[in-house]
Design a protein around this motif. Structure first.
Motif, PDB file in Angstrom:
ATOM      1  N   LEU A  23       0.835  -1.207   0.000  1.00  0.00           N
ATOM      2  CA  LEU A  23       0.000   0.000   0.000  1.00  0.00           C
ATOM      3  C   LEU A  23       0.866   1.253   0.000  1.00  0.00           C
ATOM      4  O   LEU A  23       0.565   2.230  -0.704  1.00  0.00           O
ATOM      5  CB  LEU A  23      -0.934   0.006   1.211  1.00  0.00           C
ATOM      6  CG  LEU A  23      -2.108  -0.976   1.169  1.00  0.00           C
ATOM      7  CD1 LEU A  23      -2.833  -0.976   2.496  1.00  0.00           C
ATOM      8  CD2 LEU A  23      -3.055  -0.635   0.047  1.00  0.00           C
ATOM      9  N   ASP A  24       1.952   1.253   0.780  1.00  0.00           N
ATOM     10  CA  ASP A  24       2.862   2.389   0.796  1.00  0.00           C
ATOM     11  C   ASP A  24       3.492   2.602  -0.585  1.00  0.00           C
ATOM     12  O   ASP A  24       3.634   3.739  -1.041  1.00  0.00           O
ATOM     13  CB  ASP A  24       3.957   2.199   1.836  1.00  0.00           C
ATOM     14  CG  ASP A  24       3.437   2.321   3.258  1.00  0.00           C
ATOM     15  OD1 ASP A  24       2.364   2.935   3.444  1.00  0.00           O
ATOM     16  OD2 ASP A  24       4.102   1.809   4.174  1.00  0.00           O
ATOM     17  N   GLU A  38       0.268   4.264 -13.957  1.00  0.00           N
ATOM     18  CA  GLU A  38       0.272   3.603 -15.254  1.00  0.00           C
ATOM     19  C   GLU A  38      -0.122   2.138 -15.054  1.00  0.00           C
ATOM     20  O   GLU A  38       0.244   1.519 -14.056  1.00  0.00           O
ATOM     21  CB  GLU A  38       1.660   3.668 -15.887  1.00  0.00           C
ATOM     22  CG  GLU A  38       2.080   5.040 -16.318  1.00  0.00           C
ATOM     23  CD  GLU A  38       1.337   5.528 -17.539  1.00  0.00           C
ATOM     24  OE1 GLU A  38       0.957   4.686 -18.378  1.00  0.00           O
ATOM     25  OE2 GLU A  38       1.113   6.737 -17.632  1.00  0.00           O
ATOM     26  N   ALA A  39      -0.857   1.588 -15.982  1.00  0.00           N
ATOM     27  CA  ALA A  39      -1.317   0.203 -15.872  1.00  0.00           C
ATOM     28  C   ALA A  39      -0.265  -0.739 -16.446  1.00  0.00           C
ATOM     29  O   ALA A  39      -0.475  -1.383 -17.467  1.00  0.00           O
ATOM     30  CB  ALA A  39      -2.653   0.038 -16.581  1.00  0.00           C
ATOM     31  N   VAL A  47      -1.662  -4.232  -7.139  1.00  0.00           N
ATOM     32  CA  VAL A  47      -3.101  -4.090  -6.903  1.00  0.00           C
ATOM     33  C   VAL A  47      -3.726  -5.461  -6.635  1.00  0.00           C
ATOM     34  O   VAL A  47      -4.572  -5.603  -5.753  1.00  0.00           O
ATOM     35  CB  VAL A  47      -3.774  -3.387  -8.099  1.00  0.00           C
ATOM     36  CG1 VAL A  47      -5.280  -3.439  -7.983  1.00  0.00           C
ATOM     37  CG2 VAL A  47      -3.297  -1.947  -8.197  1.00  0.00           C
ATOM     38  N   GLU A  48      -3.285  -6.464  -7.348  1.00  0.00           N
ATOM     39  CA  GLU A  48      -3.807  -7.818  -7.145  1.00  0.00           C
ATOM     40  C   GLU A  48      -3.477  -8.338  -5.749  1.00  0.00           C
ATOM     41  O   GLU A  48      -4.270  -9.044  -5.134  1.00  0.00           O
ATOM     42  CB  GLU A  48      -3.229  -8.751  -8.214  1.00  0.00           C
ATOM     43  CG  GLU A  48      -3.711 -10.169  -8.151  1.00  0.00           C
ATOM     44  CD  GLU A  48      -5.185 -10.333  -8.475  1.00  0.00           C
ATOM     45  OE1 GLU A  48      -5.782 -11.321  -8.005  1.00  0.00           O
ATOM     46  OE2 GLU A  48      -5.745  -9.497  -9.192  1.00  0.00           O
ATOM     47  N   LYS A  49      -2.320  -7.973  -5.234  1.00  0.00           N
ATOM     48  CA  LYS A  49      -1.891  -8.446  -3.913  1.00  0.00           C
ATOM     49  C   LYS A  49      -2.768  -7.885  -2.802  1.00  0.00           C
ATOM     50  O   LYS A  49      -2.993  -8.545  -1.791  1.00  0.00           O
ATOM     51  CB  LYS A  49      -0.430  -8.062  -3.680  1.00  0.00           C
ATOM     52  CG  LYS A  49       0.146  -8.630  -2.410  1.00  0.00           C
ATOM     53  CD  LYS A  49       1.634  -8.404  -2.347  1.00  0.00           C
ATOM     54  CE  LYS A  49       2.200  -9.108  -1.142  1.00  0.00           C
ATOM     55  NZ  LYS A  49       3.664  -9.021  -1.121  1.00  0.00           N
ATOM     56  N   LYS A  51      -5.987  -6.615  -3.324  1.00  0.00           N
ATOM     57  CA  LYS A  51      -7.296  -6.388  -3.944  1.00  0.00           C
ATOM     58  C   LYS A  51      -8.435  -6.345  -2.954  1.00  0.00           C
ATOM     59  O   LYS A  51      -9.479  -5.778  -3.230  1.00  0.00           O
ATOM     60  CB  LYS A  51      -7.564  -7.432  -5.016  1.00  0.00           C
ATOM     61  CG  LYS A  51      -7.684  -8.840  -4.491  1.00  0.00           C
ATOM     62  CD  LYS A  51      -7.853  -9.813  -5.623  1.00  0.00           C
ATOM     63  CE  LYS A  51      -7.830 -11.232  -5.082  1.00  0.00           C
ATOM     64  NZ  LYS A  51      -7.792 -12.212  -6.156  1.00  0.00           N
ATOM     65  N   HIS A  52      -8.259  -6.933  -1.764  1.00  0.00           N
ATOM     66  CA  HIS A  52      -9.303  -6.907  -0.744  1.00  0.00           C
ATOM     67  C   HIS A  52      -9.324  -5.582   0.011  1.00  0.00           C
ATOM     68  O   HIS A  52     -10.258  -5.323   0.758  1.00  0.00           O
ATOM     69  CB  HIS A  52      -9.127  -8.074   0.220  1.00  0.00           C
ATOM     70  CG  HIS A  52      -7.797  -8.085   0.899  1.00  0.00           C
ATOM     71  ND1 HIS A  52      -6.628  -8.415   0.247  1.00  0.00           N
ATOM     72  CD2 HIS A  52      -7.454  -7.760   2.163  1.00  0.00           C
ATOM     73  CE1 HIS A  52      -5.619  -8.319   1.106  1.00  0.00           C
ATOM     74  NE2 HIS A  52      -6.085  -7.914   2.270  1.00  0.00           N
ATOM     75  N   LEU A  53      -8.308  -4.735  -0.186  1.00  0.00           N
ATOM     76  CA  LEU A  53      -8.230  -3.446   0.502  1.00  0.00           C
ATOM     77  C   LEU A  53      -8.481  -2.254  -0.421  1.00  0.00           C
ATOM     78  O   LEU A  53      -8.720  -1.159   0.052  1.00  0.00           O
ATOM     79  CB  LEU A  53      -6.831  -3.273   1.121  1.00  0.00           C
ATOM     80  CG  LEU A  53      -6.400  -4.318   2.136  1.00  0.00           C
ATOM     81  CD1 LEU A  53      -4.954  -4.091   2.545  1.00  0.00           C
ATOM     82  CD2 LEU A  53      -7.299  -4.293   3.339  1.00  0.00           C
ATOM     83  N   VAL A  54      -8.416  -2.473  -1.728  1.00  0.00           N
ATOM     84  CA  VAL A  54      -8.517  -1.368  -2.683  1.00  0.00           C
ATOM     85  C   VAL A  54      -9.609  -1.650  -3.714  1.00  0.00           C
ATOM     86  O   VAL A  54     -10.106  -2.766  -3.831  1.00  0.00           O
ATOM     87  CB  VAL A  54      -7.180  -1.129  -3.414  1.00  0.00           C
ATOM     88  CG1 VAL A  54      -6.077  -0.779  -2.441  1.00  0.00           C
ATOM     89  CG2 VAL A  54      -6.792  -2.308  -4.259  1.00  0.00           C
ATOM     90  N   SER A  55      -9.963  -0.600  -4.457  1.00  0.00           N
ATOM     91  CA  SER A  55     -10.856  -0.759  -5.598  1.00  0.00           C
ATOM     92  C   SER A  55     -10.343   0.120  -6.729  1.00  0.00           C
ATOM     93  O   SER A  55      -9.624   1.098  -6.496  1.00  0.00           O
ATOM     94  CB  SER A  55     -12.293  -0.373  -5.244  1.00  0.00           C
ATOM     95  OG  SER A  55     -12.383   1.002  -4.988  1.00  0.00           O
TER      96      SER A  55
END
Length: 58
Positions: A23-24, A38-39, A47-49, A51-55
């Motif tokens: 997250l940091d 950038e994607a 983001v996949e790691k 994914k339960h904390l972000v959208s």
């Protein structure tokens, strides 16, 4: 490359240290914060790691 916006929607309390580091690295330090990246494969993997904390925001 396309860009994605990532928003932290759940708290980092009681998460393992590696997820807090991820997250940091994404630039998410508080709930509700939105960052744009950038994607590329490395960002998508982070983001996949957590994914339960972000959208992904449009």
């Amino acid at each position: 490359m396309a860009t994605i916006k990532v928003k932290q929607v759940r708290s980092r309390i009681n998460c393992p240290i590696d997820q807090k580091r991820t997250l940091d690295a994404l630039g998410l330090t508080k709930m509700g914060r939105v960052v744009e990246h950038e994607a590329n494969p490395s960002i998508l993997g982070m983001v996949e790691k957590v994914k339960h904390l972000v959208s992904i925001v449009d």
